[in-house]
Design a protein around this motif. Structure first.
Motif, PDB file in Angstrom:
ATOM      1  N   TYR B  36      -7.934 -15.284   3.374  1.00 40.07           N
ATOM      2  CA  TYR B  36      -8.040 -13.869   3.064  1.00 40.07           C
ATOM      3  C   TYR B  36      -8.784 -13.182   4.204  1.00 40.07           C
ATOM      4  N   GLN B  38     -11.078  -9.568   5.103  1.00 39.91           N
ATOM      5  CA  GLN B  38     -11.810  -8.444   4.498  1.00 39.91           C
ATOM      6  C   GLN B  38     -12.279  -7.501   5.586  1.00 39.91           C
ATOM      7  N   ARG B  42     -14.221  -3.114   2.045  1.00 36.18           N
ATOM      8  CA  ARG B  42     -12.924  -3.229   1.379  1.00 36.18           C
ATOM      9  C   ARG B  42     -12.847  -4.544   0.610  1.00 36.18           C
ATOM     10  N   GLY B  43     -11.838  -4.636  -0.234  1.00 37.02           N
ATOM     11  CA  GLY B  43     -11.573  -5.895  -0.930  1.00 37.02           C
ATOM     12  C   GLY B  43     -10.908  -6.888  -0.017  1.00 37.02           C
ATOM     13  N   LEU B  44     -10.570  -8.042  -0.572  1.00 34.14           N
ATOM     14  CA  LEU B  44      -9.940  -9.096   0.208  1.00 34.14           C
ATOM     15  C   LEU B  44      -8.425  -8.913   0.213  1.00 34.14           C
ATOM     16  N   PHE B  46      -4.847 -10.840   0.966  1.00 35.63           N
ATOM     17  CA  PHE B  46      -4.229 -12.155   1.094  1.00 35.63           C
ATOM     18  C   PHE B  46      -3.449 -12.243   2.401  1.00 35.63           C
TER      19      PHE B  46
END
Lengths: 117, 113
Positions: B36, B38, B42-44, B46
């Motif tokens: 992942y 990031q 922010r979020g992760l 894929f």
């Protein structure tokens, strides 16, 4: 579409407040997750829901209370938090839990940045 | 027990050069491995995963990773780095039948113009 949405983006709360974080996905995923991420650290799993039932609780303090009202929605209710609970809270979803190759990928939302004063 | 190690906190690479971000894992049985990325605040996102099959896995944004069972490694690679690749990269593992993802400590990649 692999979108997981989270609201609010930012939240500041006092130690006596009650607030909730919301997570939503419309991918038909049946597993949903809450993670906590402190600065410069990896995400740590808090809760897992599978088919709207709590599957895993990683010994999280009771001041965090998850809720899964339906298969698309996941809430995290917060009450009497401590300053050390300040973190980025990430929601994720996947088709299912352990299973075939297509079920494993977790898709993450952008997170809610929580600050507890 | 499942675990994953990312031995480098920081990797610097010049733009246009190949990049490698290292990951080793420990799991009982066949692993499910993930990368992942990031970006700040922010979020992760894929990037790619290995479940079974070809050891070389191709993912998003030109990234690929090679599964090496004998060395228990799953290094992330890209032939030509972009400045926009600068971010925090997490390797993660799930054991067979396990529900949890276990993340490494992350590697910060900086691509220098």
């Amino acid at each position: 579409d692999t979108e997981v949405t989270q609201t609010p983006k930012h939240l500041v709360m006092g130690m006596t407040n009650k607030k909730s974080l919301k997570c939503e996905q419309h991918m038909g995923h049946r597993a949903m997750y809450w993670y906590k991420q402190k600065a410069k650290k990896p995400p740590e799993l808090m809760f897992v829901y599978s088919y709207e039932k709590l599957s895993i609780n990683e010994s999280v303090p009771s001041r965090f209370s998850p809720e899964c009202p339906n298969s698309s929605l996941l809430n995290l209710h917060l009450h009497a938090l401590q300053p050390e609970d300040s973190a980025l809270y990430l929601c994720a979803s996947s088709w299912g839990l352990a299973g075939g190759p297509g079920t494993d990928t977790q898709y993450f939302g952008p997170g809610t940045r929580l600050t507890v004063l | 027990a499942q675990s994953v190690a990312q031995p480098e906190d920081q990797v610097n690479v010049a733009e246009g050069n190949p990049l490698t971000v290292k990951c080793t894992y420990s799991v009982s049985g066949n692993p499910y491995l993930f990368w992942y990325v990031q970006y700040p605040n922010r979020g992760l996102q894929f990037l790619l995963k290995y479940i079974t099959g070809d050891n070389l896995v191709k993912g998003s944004y030109g990234f690929e990773a090679e599964f090496n069972k004998s060395q228990t490694s799953f290094h992330l690679k890209k032939p030509s780095a972009l400045v926009s690749d600068s971010a925090l990269y997490f390797c993660a593992v799930r054991g067979p039948g396990a529900n949890n993802l276990f993340f490494g400590t992350g590697t910060r990649l900086t691509v220098i113009p």
